[in-house]
Design an enzyme around this catalytic site. Structure first.
Site, PDB file in Angstrom:
ATOM      1  N   CYS A   1     -17.176   8.424   1.662  1.00 38.62           N
ATOM      2  CA  CYS A   1     -16.797   7.261   2.472  1.00 38.62           C
ATOM      3  C   CYS A   1     -16.238   7.706   3.821  1.00 38.62           C
ATOM      4  CB  CYS A   1     -15.769   6.426   1.714  1.00 38.62           C
ATOM      5  SG  CYS A   1     -15.108   5.042   2.663  1.00 38.62           S
TER       6      CYS A   1
ATOM      7  N   CYS B   1     -24.081   1.306   4.293  1.00 39.99           N
ATOM      8  CA  CYS B   1     -23.243   2.513   4.323  1.00 39.99           C
ATOM      9  C   CYS B   1     -24.022   3.702   4.895  1.00 39.99           C
ATOM     10  CB  CYS B   1     -22.744   2.846   2.919  1.00 39.99           C
ATOM     11  SG  CYS B   1     -21.674   4.303   2.894  1.00 39.99           S
TER      12      CYS B   1
ATOM     13  N   CYS C   1     -19.613  -1.783   6.053  1.00 39.39           N
ATOM     14  CA  CYS C   1     -19.801  -2.563   4.833  1.00 39.39           C
ATOM     15  C   CYS C   1     -19.048  -3.888   4.890  1.00 39.39           C
ATOM     16  CB  CYS C   1     -19.403  -1.763   3.591  1.00 39.39           C
ATOM     17  SG  CYS C   1     -17.661  -1.303   3.491  1.00 39.39           S
TER      18      CYS C   1
ATOM     19  N   ASP D   1       0.816  -1.210   0.000  1.00 41.93           N
ATOM     20  CA  ASP D   1       0.000   0.000   0.000  1.00 41.93           C
ATOM     21  C   ASP D   1       0.855   1.268   0.000  1.00 41.93           C
ATOM     22  OD1 ASP D   1      -2.435   1.333  -0.041  1.00 41.93           O
ATOM     23  OD2 ASP D   1      -2.540   1.497   2.129  1.00 41.93           O
TER      24      ASP D   1
END
Length: 393
Positions: free
Chosen positions: A227, A211, A257, A147
């Protein structure tokens, strides 16, 4: 000649398979739960999908996503010499319901992944060790990614068979549900590729419906600008007023989620998780967090991903949670931060007070509005006062 070539190919295939088996064995000994291999050209649709996502502005303020799009498009664009891409998964499944803290409105909900040591540190060390093993055994070059580089891990993980990208865009594993940290090793070694995993979501849409801020404009599409994970971790500025109530008491990330996915019931989460979660990061009192100065914040969250956000964004999130708590007693924590050096914090302190103590806002605004130099904080005062006037009978 053809028979000799065929025999040579068979011998090379056998050696590659033997090398892969040794690598997998070594990786699992180091704690990785899943190891799969993909071809570098196994994600041909990824560049088009990435560009469409960027064109829609769904990356928000993550400008590096657009700046690195060309290199991110495929493994060969990042490193032309790559011949195999190894994807590794590490289980970080929770031992308890990660959504239980949402009902404790005076306490903070922190995403499961952040209740451990920073996963970048945990995985990178393991990846370097197992990559070194491969380099020696195969005489190949290797590159390690966690990442931290323009690598599209999720499409590659799907192509390698670790799992599939669910409708919430996160990798779902039949063995570990939604709880896998991903790492990648690029290598010049030729390793046998694994079969891709197919989509098992079917007609289910629990992740989309769960969500709180409607961050999914459609299945398999995420608008990061809505988000909660993006807003509380990546986003450096003010969070739009219409999104704040949906954040609830989530001060760092969001597991909604992930946690509602039916595939979690088959996961080995908790029973075999290799990362020990810190109990002291579960359901922390918001009042305690609001009082952290910079030194105390750094000490409190040393070694965790939370520390990387810095105190300013963290306290911004805490104040939003305080404003959503419905606990008038927490108004004093917001009051104490009205004069914080950070305009971001002052603005959210104003907003939280407007939610918890609307009757006191007018008196608190006297003197502060005139002396306030930051336009965003002044705007929060105006909005809160306007809302207060509307609620007065």
């Amino acid at each position: 000649m053809s028979a000799l070539r065929h025999a040579s190919d068979l011998s090379q295939t056998a050696l590659s398979e033997k090398l892969k088996r040794a690598f997998v064995e070594r990786a699992k000994a180091l704690g990785f739960d899943m190891v799969r291999v993909a071809r570098p050209d196994s994600t041909p649709l990824a560049p088009v999908r990435l560009q469409a996502w960027l064109d829609q502005g769904h990356h928000g303020s993550m400008d590096w996503m657009a700046e690195t799009a060309e290199r991110r498009a495929s493994p060969q664009a990042l490193w032309p010499e790559v011949r195999s891409v190894i994807l590794l998964g590490l289980n970080y499944g929770p031992t308890e319901d990660p959504l239980a803290a949402l009902a404790l409105r005076d306490r903070a909900s922190i995403s499961v992944y952040a209740r451990n040591r920073d996963y970048h540190d945990v995985i990178k060390g393991k990846l370097k060790e197992v990559a070194g093993f491969l380099a020696v055994r195969a005489g190949s070059d290797v590159k390690v990614f966690v990442d931290t580089a323009p690598v599209m891990e999720k499409p590659l993980a799907e192509a390698a068979g670790l799992g599939w990208q669910g409708k919430h865009t996160v990798i779902v594993s039949r063995e570990f549900g939604n709880w896998l940290f991903l790492g990648a090793i690029f290598t010049t070694a030729e390793l046998p590729a694994d079969a891709p995993e197919r989509d098992h979501c079917g007609s289910c849409r629990r992740c989309l419906d769960a969500c709180p801020t409607n961050a999914f404009p459609a299945p398999y599409q995420l608008d990061a600008r809505r988000c909660i994970s993006y807003l509380t971790i990546e986003h450096k500025g003010h969070i739009a007023p219409e999104l704040r109530p949906g954040i609830g008491n989530r001060i760092f990330g969001c597991d909604d989620c992930l946690a509602v996915c039916p595939w979690n019931k088959f996961a080995q989460a908790g029973r075999e998780a290799k990362l020990q979660q810190r109990d002291d990061l579960a359901a922390l009192p918001l009042a305690e967090l609001a009082r952290l100065d910079d030194a105390a914040f750094r000490a409190r969250f040393s070694g965790t991903p939370i520390k990387r956000t810095g105190r300013e964004r963290f306290i911004r999130n805490v104040l939003i949670a305080i404003g959503n708590s419905g606990e008038p007693r927490l108004a004093r924590e917001a009051l104490a931060l009205l004069d914080d050096p950070s305009p971001l914090i002052r603005a959210m302190a104003v907003w939280a007070l407007g939610r918890l103590a609307p009757g006191e806002v007018a008196a608190l605004a006297d003197g502060r509005r005139e002396s306030e130099t930051d336009p965003d904080v002044r705007a929060e005062w105006r909005n809160v006062l306007a809302d207060t006037m509307e609620t007065i009978p």
